[in-house]
Design a protein around this motif. Structure first.
Motif, PDB file in Angstrom:
ATOM      1  N   ASN A 246       0.811  -1.218   0.000  1.00  0.00           N
ATOM      2  CA  ASN A 246       0.000   0.000   0.000  1.00  0.00           C
ATOM      3  C   ASN A 246       0.844   1.267   0.000  1.00  0.00           C
ATOM      4  OD1 ASN A 246      -2.431  -1.484  -0.049  1.00  0.00           O
ATOM      5  ND2 ASN A 246      -2.224  -1.859   2.149  1.00  0.00           N
ATOM      6  N   LYS A 247       2.089   1.135  -0.356  1.00  0.00           N
ATOM      7  CA  LYS A 247       2.966   2.301  -0.461  1.00  0.00           C
ATOM      8  C   LYS A 247       2.405   3.258  -1.518  1.00  0.00           C
ATOM      9  CE  LYS A 247       7.732   3.536  -1.547  1.00  0.00           C
ATOM     10  NZ  LYS A 247       9.117   3.037  -1.666  1.00  0.00           N
ATOM     11  N   PRO A 248       2.237   4.516  -1.140  1.00  0.00           N
ATOM     12  CA  PRO A 248       1.608   5.452  -2.077  1.00  0.00           C
ATOM     13  C   PRO A 248       2.469   5.701  -3.325  1.00  0.00           C
ATOM     14  CG  PRO A 248       1.732   6.387   0.152  1.00  0.00           C
ATOM     15  CD  PRO A 248       2.568   5.146   0.149  1.00  0.00           C
ATOM     16  N   GLY A 249       3.765   5.579  -3.188  1.00  0.00           N
ATOM     17  CA  GLY A 249       4.621   5.951  -4.325  1.00  0.00           C
ATOM     18  C   GLY A 249       5.293   4.768  -4.983  1.00  0.00           C
ATOM     19  N   LYS A 250       6.351   5.054  -5.710  1.00  0.00           N
ATOM     20  CA  LYS A 250       7.065   4.028  -6.454  1.00  0.00           C
ATOM     21  C   LYS A 250       7.855   3.127  -5.513  1.00  0.00           C
ATOM     22  CE  LYS A 250       9.604   3.661 -10.753  1.00  0.00           C
ATOM     23  NZ  LYS A 250       8.859   2.404 -11.005  1.00  0.00           N
ATOM     24  N   ALA A 258      10.440  -8.037  -3.617  1.00  0.00           N
ATOM     25  CA  ALA A 258       9.600  -8.688  -2.597  1.00  0.00           C
ATOM     26  C   ALA A 258       8.185  -8.926  -3.134  1.00  0.00           C
ATOM     27  CB  ALA A 258       9.567  -7.835  -1.326  1.00  0.00           C
ATOM     28  N   VAL A 259       7.631  -7.913  -3.829  1.00  0.00           N
ATOM     29  CA  VAL A 259       6.281  -8.072  -4.390  1.00  0.00           C
ATOM     30  C   VAL A 259       6.257  -9.209  -5.410  1.00  0.00           C
ATOM     31  CG1 VAL A 259       4.486  -7.020  -5.811  1.00  0.00           C
ATOM     32  CG2 VAL A 259       5.610  -5.678  -4.043  1.00  0.00           C
ATOM     33  N   GLN A 260       7.309  -9.312  -6.197  1.00  0.00           N
ATOM     34  CA  GLN A 260       7.335 -10.336  -7.251  1.00  0.00           C
ATOM     35  C   GLN A 260       7.210 -11.749  -6.691  1.00  0.00           C
ATOM     36  OE1 GLN A 260      10.781  -9.684  -9.703  1.00  0.00           O
ATOM     37  NE2 GLN A 260       9.973  -7.790 -10.556  1.00  0.00           N
ATOM     38  N   GLY A 296       9.502 -11.385 -18.200  1.00  0.00           N
ATOM     39  CA  GLY A 296       8.642 -11.340 -17.018  1.00  0.00           C
ATOM     40  C   GLY A 296       9.188 -12.169 -15.864  1.00  0.00           C
ATOM     41  N   TYR A 297       8.366 -12.402 -14.860  1.00  0.00           N
ATOM     42  CA  TYR A 297       8.755 -13.205 -13.701  1.00  0.00           C
ATOM     43  C   TYR A 297       7.641 -14.164 -13.344  1.00  0.00           C
ATOM     44  CZ  TYR A 297       5.915  -9.741 -11.118  1.00  0.00           C
ATOM     45  OH  TYR A 297       4.897  -8.930 -10.666  1.00  0.00           O
ATOM     46  N   PRO A 298       7.875 -15.203 -12.581  1.00  0.00           N
ATOM     47  CA  PRO A 298       9.122 -15.541 -11.871  1.00  0.00           C
ATOM     48  C   PRO A 298      10.112 -16.344 -12.709  1.00  0.00           C
ATOM     49  CG  PRO A 298       7.365 -17.048 -11.189  1.00  0.00           C
ATOM     50  CD  PRO A 298       6.750 -16.071 -12.150  1.00  0.00           C
ATOM     51  N   ASP A 325      -7.887   3.181 -10.215  1.00  0.00           N
ATOM     52  CA  ASP A 325      -6.893   3.774  -9.319  1.00  0.00           C
ATOM     53  C   ASP A 325      -6.203   2.686  -8.500  1.00  0.00           C
ATOM     54  OD1 ASP A 325      -7.628   6.275 -10.178  1.00  0.00           O
ATOM     55  OD2 ASP A 325      -8.938   6.688  -8.460  1.00  0.00           O
ATOM     56  N   ARG A 326      -4.914   2.873  -8.234  1.00  0.00           N
ATOM     57  CA  ARG A 326      -4.152   2.021  -7.324  1.00  0.00           C
ATOM     58  C   ARG A 326      -3.549   2.941  -6.269  1.00  0.00           C
ATOM     59  NH1 ARG A 326      -6.259  -1.876  -9.334  1.00  0.00           N
ATOM     60  NH2 ARG A 326      -5.261  -3.798 -10.042  1.00  0.00           N
ATOM     61  N   PRO A 327      -3.094   2.381  -5.117  1.00  0.00           N
ATOM     62  CA  PRO A 327      -2.503   3.259  -4.096  1.00  0.00           C
ATOM     63  C   PRO A 327      -1.347   4.080  -4.673  1.00  0.00           C
ATOM     64  CG  PRO A 327      -2.722   1.019  -3.252  1.00  0.00           C
ATOM     65  CD  PRO A 327      -3.085   0.978  -4.710  1.00  0.00           C
ATOM     66  N   TYR A 328      -0.728   3.529  -5.729  1.00  0.00           N
ATOM     67  CA  TYR A 328       0.485   4.161  -6.250  1.00  0.00           C
ATOM     68  C   TYR A 328       0.266   4.886  -7.574  1.00  0.00           C
ATOM     69  CZ  TYR A 328       0.653  -0.159  -9.076  1.00  0.00           C
ATOM     70  OH  TYR A 328       0.352  -1.194  -9.920  1.00  0.00           O
ATOM     71  N   LYS A 329      -0.959   4.827  -8.113  1.00  0.00           N
ATOM     72  CA  LYS A 329      -1.193   5.486  -9.403  1.00  0.00           C
ATOM     73  C   LYS A 329      -2.674   5.772  -9.630  1.00  0.00           C
ATOM     74  CE  LYS A 329      -2.258   2.902 -12.897  1.00  0.00           C
ATOM     75  NZ  LYS A 329      -3.554   2.319 -12.566  1.00  0.00           N
TER      76      LYS A 329
END
Ligand code: C2E
Ligand code: SIN
Ligand code: SIN
Ligand code: SIN
Ligand code: FE
Ligand code: FE
Length: 373
Positions: A246-250, A258-260, A296-298, A325-329
């Motif tokens: 939920n980090k607002p930015g990049k 970690a997200v991946q 791409g990943y993984p 909308d996303r928390p970051y965009k």
């Protein structure tokens, strides 16, 4: 009913033949619709009637429902309504010579179909615990006398008690399948709620994925499999810290790594299941961030080495991620999304799927509108 072509009452041998014939088919039928049809046909044939409607009680809505004799629809009435409702409430059989002389009868059905109901027999359908599951409603006796007899009531009541068990088993099974789908959907929501996305996101992704599958030539059945499995694509996000999701930015490089992990985490949560829905969900969880160009990943799989379910959900997921909308965009404009998809065709995405997407854009926009947050 007055043309003189009466039918005769059944001889006991004929009755037995009908019962044996239907009982054999009823006990092995596990599809609810076909079972209801078989049971209704049996009631009609046993009672030498023109029609038989099997009303099933719906506990959640306190209603009785029945399959329409012709067509795929269903009819619903309040559980106190009409002759069927009366018998459901009292659990006592009812025989009527002329429905139109009885104030409990609702002629709505007749009025819309032009059918003329006259004689009626209704018997409760009880299970072994003596709970009433619904009622058998048999309409218009076809003999010269034209009325249902006490023997008809006994015969149908007996048949009802024998078939109730088969019906209960199939109702239970149908209920379990519905519950499974709901649980899977809820699990998907948990993954998304953690990342401040709403249940509407998983619903839209599921619908987009099904539309992509159908328009790519998959059968309705397989498209439905993709639809019910795709809500779990991000289930692995349950293991990713809130501060990152939920980090607002990049994200920093480490945070993005970690997200991946959510792709592999989701896969390991689901991989051991033997259920086809969960197997499909495991593939989707693992491969929905692979890219057609192998970046791409993984795993860095490319082209058709990426399972088609993963390629489909990749398009569905990114379309929804960009369009909302996303928390970051902020949500992108449709124009920018289309430019992006055309640019990424054959890079991030399976080119064939982008063609399918662009050719059916209206369908996707309708889904977006229907499942607004
Ligand atoms: P998500 O928000 O569900 O996004 C799914 C995918 O949509 C992304 O996978 C990416 O392919 C695409 N996408 C979403 N937003 C954009 C965008 O602004 N530009 C472009 N070009 N593509 C976009 P990806 O990149 O692998 O990200 C996976 C998940 O990681 C995202 O799921 C989100 O939960 C998280 N994430 C990615 N970037 C950021 C970020 O900058 N900040 C935060 N807080 N989370 C991020
Ligand atoms: C209804 O329409 O309420 C059920 C049919 C009936 O009147 O028995
Ligand atoms: C009903 O819809 O209530 C009964 C339909 C019929 O009479 O066939
Ligand atoms: C299919 O029909 O197999 C899907 C087409 C594709 O691979 O994109
Ligand atoms: Fe994801
Ligand atoms: Fe997602």
């Amino acid at each position: 009913m007055s043309n003189g072509h009466w039918k005769k009452e059944l001889e006991s041998e004929e009755l037995l033949k009908i019962i044996f014939d239907y009982a054999g088919r009823i006990t092995i039928e596990n599809n609810l619709n076909r079972l209801l049809l078989l049971m209704a046909d049996m009631g009609r044939d046993m009672a030498v009637a023109d029609r038989c409607i099997l009303w099933i009680y719906d506990e959640q809505l306190d209603e009785l429902w029945a399959k329409e004799a012709h067509g795929m629809g269903e009819v619903r009435v309040p559980a106190e309504s009409g002759l069927a409702g009366y018998v459901y409430q009292t659990s006592e059989p009812l025989v009527i010579e002329d429905a139109y002389q009885d104030e409990r009868f609702h002629a709505d059905g007749d009025n819309t179909t032009g059918y003329r109901t006259k004689s009626v027999m209704v018997v409760p359908l009880k299970n072994k615990q003596n709970q009433t599951l619904g009622v058998y409603q048999v309409i218009n006796k076809l003999t010269k006398e034209g009325i249902f007899t006490p023997q008809d009531v006994r015969n149908l009541s007996l048949a009802a008690s024998y078939t109730a068990q088969a019906l209960e088993a199939v109702l239970m099974n149908t209920e379990m399948e519905e519950a499974q789908k709901e649980i899977i959907f809820k699990m998907g929501e948990i993954g998304e709620v953690r990342s401040k996305e709403t249940g509407a996101h998983v619903k839209r992704v599921a619908e987009y994925a099904k539309l992509l599958a159908i328009k790519s030539g998959f059968s309705e059945e397989e498209a439905d499999l993709i639809k019910v499995a795709s809500p779990m694509h991000d289930i692995g996000k349950v293991a990713i810290p809130d501060a990152i999701l939920n980090k607002p930015g990049k994200l920093s490089k480490e945070e993005f790594l970690a997200v991946q992990e959510h792709a592999n985490i989701g896969y390991h949560l689901l991989e051991n299941s033997k259920r086809s829905i969960l197997k499909a969900a495991a593939i989707i969880a693992k491969e929905h961030h692979e890219r057609w160009d192998g970046k791409g990943y993984p795993e860095g799989l490319s082209g058709e080495k990426i399972h088609i379910y993963g390629r489909i959900v990749a398009v569905a997921d990114v379309f929804d991620a960009l369009a909302t909308d996303r928390p970051y965009k902020k949500a992108w404009t449709l124009e920018n999304i289309l430019t992006h998809f055309k640019y990424e065709k054959g890079k991030q995405f399976d080119p064939a799927l982008i063609d399918v997407f662009l050719e059916n854009l209206n369908g996707f926009l309708q889904i977006k509108k229907r499942y607004e947050d």
